[in-house]
Scaffold this active site. Structure first.
Site, PDB file in Angstrom:
ATOM      1  N   HIS A 176     -83.912 100.620  -0.814  1.00  0.00           N
ATOM      2  CA  HIS A 176     -83.091  99.655  -1.536  1.00  0.00           C
ATOM      3  C   HIS A 176     -81.672  99.527  -0.962  1.00  0.00           C
ATOM      4  O   HIS A 176     -80.982  98.551  -1.274  1.00  0.00           O
ATOM      5  CB  HIS A 176     -83.007 100.052  -3.018  1.00  0.00           C
ATOM      6  CG  HIS A 176     -82.041 101.152  -3.294  1.00  0.00           C
ATOM      7  ND1 HIS A 176     -82.319 102.477  -3.025  1.00  0.00           N
ATOM      8  CD2 HIS A 176     -80.775 101.146  -3.809  1.00  0.00           C
ATOM      9  CE1 HIS A 176     -81.297 103.222  -3.364  1.00  0.00           C
ATOM     10  NE2 HIS A 176     -80.327 102.451  -3.858  1.00  0.00           N
ATOM     11  N   HIS A 222     -73.553 105.570   0.377  1.00  0.00           N
ATOM     12  CA  HIS A 222     -74.812 104.809   0.474  1.00  0.00           C
ATOM     13  C   HIS A 222     -75.518 105.165   1.780  1.00  0.00           C
ATOM     14  O   HIS A 222     -75.582 104.358   2.718  1.00  0.00           O
ATOM     15  CB  HIS A 222     -74.541 103.301   0.385  1.00  0.00           C
ATOM     16  CG  HIS A 222     -74.063 102.856  -0.960  1.00  0.00           C
ATOM     17  ND1 HIS A 222     -72.736 102.790  -1.300  1.00  0.00           N
ATOM     18  CD2 HIS A 222     -74.756 102.480  -2.083  1.00  0.00           C
ATOM     19  CE1 HIS A 222     -72.607 102.355  -2.548  1.00  0.00           C
ATOM     20  NE2 HIS A 222     -73.829 102.169  -3.056  1.00  0.00           N
TER      21      HIS A 222
END
Length: 960
Positions: A733, A693
């Site tokens: 996000h 991520h």
């Protein structure tokens, strides 16, 4: 006896008999129930009994018809005993209790008090008399002669009682040796047990109606002032007449029937003077009872008949001892000689002239028969008579009857006063609550506003608040002094250092240590020039815990008309309520200060963070001056896009190209330099130590969203504002992702979980997105209108939250149903929002659609991040992690990938392809990768079976 004409005789007889029959019928009818005579705030329960006479020879025509009693001790319907029968040679009289509030009674007062009217009953009586004239004439003759003889006998008996020295009162003055020197009364005396007074009128005076009307009062009325030298000193609004024997006391009835109001000291003085007149006492005193917090009843301030105020600080202790005895006993006390009573503390009277001789004390009861006060008459004084100087039983009866009515008056007054105090208290509390809710620049301003409410109500001169602080070495760290100016009705405050030698400081320390309310009254001799404290009440200010005292509040010096007026119990209660609001205000102010400091620290933190997330000027200039490659050169329109071979500069240039090709800078007037700085700031907010991520994942997600938005179905249906919100959300996000999921955040009780509760990471990503959008130099939404800005920000929040797989699972059933029925309505805002959420999830998990080499590499990165979290859960929480996060299951990665595709990915891409056929490459890429993972799973199973078979063969060889 004198001559009475036949006409007068018949008229008088007719009138008397008609009245007698009517009153007998009415009163007997009501004798079985209670009659309530209502005042303005309470009811007087008056039970009316009837006194009936028997005639000579002939019995009344209606005898026994209305429930009259003829036998002593026989009970009627209501359980009341019958009247007592007294038999003489000449007449037989049935007697019973029969008058209102006191032992005052006359023959005419009975009908006057009842106030009956003749009406139809009178007409019936007259008709019956016309039909039986002979019997009526004989009956009236006997009845009138009997009535007149009775009046003459009573008048002679009363005259003898007055003129002859041998009387019952004189006999009472002789004390037998065997009797104690004094003692309590025989108990409460009720009207039913009192003797009927007798008239002193002659027969001619009785015959004259005008004389009877002007002389309704009897010479021996127990309520009449028997000392002609006593002046009438009452100054009530309506001049009070002397107590009349045939009626209740006009003065007391005037007070009872007048407007309900608190009893002022002046009115109490008038009542005591009136009691002095009717009892012929030198002095009367009155005290109301008080109940402390523990429920113990005690005497309050003592009022005297010769003063208009409280009896000061020199009140005699013998007053308290006698009145306190009556309060505790609840019965009247008649002391003939106080000096001979062993209960009387003779040593308390220093001077002989101060020592009382005779004392009569009567309790004051409320409707519940509870003692609410006590009255005491001192030293019987009857100049010009030969009767002894002590209070008789008749004085006790008269005083008790007055106290019955005064008890109702006092109770009504107390109820009215408590109601007024409660109303005033509610108004004060409402104002305090409103003031506490406001914000103040300092504690002094807040306390001044609060004190300005309570000072006029309590009539205090000063209000002093001592404040404790944990940092102070002494009991208090600060003192706020608020003074009330009487002329201007304003308050002045001052903050000064307290003097440890000041008396108010000493009292404050005592209240702080005892944690109890203190009410102090300094006697005049104790008031010095240094300390002008005449009266003071103090109460502690309590914190969240009851035993935590954060200060002390004091009210000093009651402003009153008299020097003896002090703070009352109501003032104590009001100060205790005031202390609660003061404590709330102090806690609110301290909390507000802490919140202000926290906001200041947050502002500093944001400033530091803003500097840290901002790109350097060299990076901004380099991106601004760089030539941005086309979308085709960067392969941004292909769903098979991969960033593994791209340098970092090309990655940022790719984001800028997406915004340029979507025409967003032109549509929303976004400055190009601002856009470059915003992209570089977003890149810096992704942590480089996170395996999956990170910034590369953000770029892949944004590229997939860009490729879908460029399809003809979506490009023609989404507005420019929706496209802007989707691109910002897809790039931001996963901002500041920590490499762990929400479950780990909640289990480790991190601040993010405490701050957001659910979807903690997604909320944090959104907040970081807003932080960058509002960071100076990165405000790409600054050109939007207020409405557009709110709409865009709301869509960004919903889009980022949609990347939480838990939310996706909740919404996907509805989306699948719409896709299956091909009923997507672009005009329906609900459908558009649902589609945007599904696009966010499709972009977030788009790695499953990439070419097999890219997909396999990304899957290994995801597994590495998951295994790291599983290791931390084993170490920190000592728990077994999920299967996908357990490193021991690494060989089962293909099986888990197949399950992931079947459960999450394939249904989404199939539904999306049915709505937007241009997105079909995503579905096809997902299918291809599933085949590869299934092949790895199958080959892994074969290899596992082969290994297991080899182990089995080896075990067999070892056995053989």
């Amino acid at each position: 006896m004198g001559w009475i004409s036949p006409a007068k005789f018949l008229a008088k007889g007719e009138e008397l008999d008609a009245k007698f029959n009517f009153i007998r019928d009415k009163v007997t009818e009501m004798s079985s129930r209670h009659i309530f005579q209502s005042g303005r705030s309470s009811n007087l329960r008056i039970c009316i009994l009837f006194r009936r006479k028997k005639r000579y020879g002939v019995t009344s025509a209606r005898r026994g018809s209305q429930g009259s009693r003829s036998k002593s001790g026989k009970k009627g319907k209501n359980g009341e005993k019958g009247s007592r029968v007294e038999r003489n040679d000449s007449e037989s009289v049935i007697t019973s209790a029969g008058w209102f509030f006191s032992p005052l009674w006359t023959p005419g007062a009975k009908t006057q008090r009842l106030g009956f009217r003749m009406g139809k009953e009178s007409e019936k009586v007259k008709a019956w008399l016309d039909d039986h004239s002979d019997s009526a004439r004989s009956y009236f003759s006997r009845s009138s002669r009997h009535w007149v003889h009775g009046c003459v006998e009573r008048a002679q008996a009363a005259q003898t009682l007055i003129t002859e020295p041998r009387s019952r009162l004189t006999i009472l003055g002789r004390r037998r040796v065997s009797h104690p020197p004094c003692g309590p009364s025989r108990g409460h005396v009720y009207p039913a047990t009192m003797e009927r007074p007798r008239s002193c009128l002659s027969v001619h005076q009785i015959e004259d109606p005008t004389y009877l009307d002007h002389h309704r009062y009897f010479a021996f009325s127990p309520c009449m002032s028997r000392s002609k030298c006593l002046p009438h000193s009452l100054s009530s609004p309506r001049p009070a007449e002397q107590c009349k024997r045939g009626e209740s006391c006009n003065f007391m009835m005037h007070l009872f029937g007048g407007p309900i109001r608190p009893l002022q000291n002046k009115i109490i003085g008038q009542i005591l003077q009136h009691l002095c007149e009717i009892t012929q006492a030198q002095c009367c005193c009155l005290s109301m009872t008080m109940v402390d917090k523990t429920g113990v009843k005690s005497l309050g301030p003592i009022f005297l008949s010769d003063e208009e105020s409280v009896y000061g600080y020199t009140e005699a202790e013998w007053n308290k001892s006698i009145m306190g005895y009556v309060v505790s006993n609840g019965r009247p006390l008649n002391i003939r000689d106080a000096c001979e009573d062993p209960r009387f503390p003779i040593e308390l009277c220093e001077r002989e002239e101060d020592r009382p001789k005779s004392v009569l004390s009567v309790p004051i009861l409320n409707h519940k028969k509870e003692v609410i006060g006590v009255v005491m008459a001192v030293n019987k004084s009857r100049p010009g008579t030969c009767i002894g100087s002590f209070f008789s039983e008749q004085d006790e009866k008269v005083l008790s009857s007055h106290m019955v009515l005064f008890g109702l008056i006092l109770e009504n007054s107390q109820l009215y006063e408590s109601s007024e105090q409660e109303t005033k208290r509610n108004q004060v509390l409402l104002e305090l609550a409103q003031l506490v809710s406001h914000d103040y620049p300092s504690i002094d301003d807040m306390l001044s506003k609060l004190a300005a409410v309570i000072l006029p109500v309590t009539k205090a001169q000063f209000c002093t608040v001592f404040i404790s602080d944990d940092s102070s070495t002494g009991p208090f760290s600060k003192m706020v002094h608020i003074e009330c100016k009487e002329t201007k009705c304003s308050v002045q405050r001052s903050t000064r250092d307290y003097d440890s030698n000041d008396i108010s400081y000493v009292y404050a320390v005592h209240v702080r240590n005892s944690m109890e309310t203190l009410n102090i009254v300094n006697r005049p001799a104790q008031i010095s020039k240094l300390s002008q404290v005449k009266s003071l009440i103090g109460t502690p200010l309590r914190g969240k815990q009851r035993d935590n005292v954060i200060g002390v509040c004091q009210l000093v010096n009651k402003i009153a008309l008299t020097e003896t007026e002090v703070f009352s119990r109501a003032d104590e209660h009001l100060l205790e309520d005031f202390s609660v609001y003061c404590a709330l205000g102090l806690q609110k102010f301290n909390t507000q200060q802490k919140a202000d400091k926290t906001r200041a620290k947050l502002a500093v933190t944001k400033e530091v963070l803003s500097y840290q997330i901002s790109a350097s000027q060299e990076e901004i200039d380099a991106l601004e001056e760089a030539i941005i490659p086309s979308a085709d050169a960067l392969r941004l329109l292909e769903f098979s896009f991969s960033d593994f071979e791209m340098p970092p500069t090309a990655m940022t240039q790719a984001i800028v190209r997406m915004f340029l090709d979507l025409n967003l800078p032109q549509e929303f007037s976004i400055d190009y330099k601002t856009l470059c700085q915003w992209v570089l700031s977003v890149q810096k907010c992704y942590r480089s130590n996170v395996v999956y991520h990170n910034w590369s994942h953000a770029l892949r997600t944004a590229q997939c969203m860009f490729a879908m938005l460029q399809t003809k179905e979506l490009k023609s249906n989404f507005s420019s504002l929706e496209v802007l919100a989707l691109m910002i959300a897809s790039l931001c996000h996963d901002l500041d992702h920590r490499g762990v999921n929400n479950s780990y955040i909640e289990r480790s009780n991190q601040p993010l979980a405490q701050l957001y509760g659910h979807s903690s990471l997604e909320h944090h990503h959104y907040d970081m997105c807003l932080l960058i959008l509002n960071n100076p130099g990165s405000q790409i939404l600054s050109s939007l209108s207020l409405k557009e800005y709110k709409t865009c920000v709301q869509m960004i929040e919903k889009n980022i939250l949609a990347t939480d797989l838990a939310i996706y699972i909740e919404k996907r059933a509805k989306f699948f149903k719409i896709a299956q029925n091909t009923s997507c309505l672009w005009t329906d805002e609900g459908h558009r929002e649902l589609l945007r959420s599904m696009l966010m999830t499709a972009s977030d998990i788009c790695a499953i659609t990439k070419p097999w080499p890219v997909q396999k590499q990304i899957a290994e990165l995801v597994a590495t991040e998951f295994y790291a979290q599983g290791d931390r859960e084993k170490c920190e929480f000592n728990i077994q992690p999920m299967e996908v996060m357990d490193r021991e299951n690494s060989t089962r990665l293909p099986h888990m990938q197949v399950a992931y595709i079947d459960g999450i990915c394939s249904p989404l891409y199939e539904a999306l392809a049915s709505i937007c056929k241009s997105c079909s490459p995503l579905k096809e890429g997902c299918r291809r990768n599933r085949k590869h993972w299934q092949q790895l799973a199958d080959s892994g199973e074969k290899e596992e079976r082969r290994k297991n078979k080899g182990k089995t063969d080896g075990e067999r060889e070892e056995v053989s």
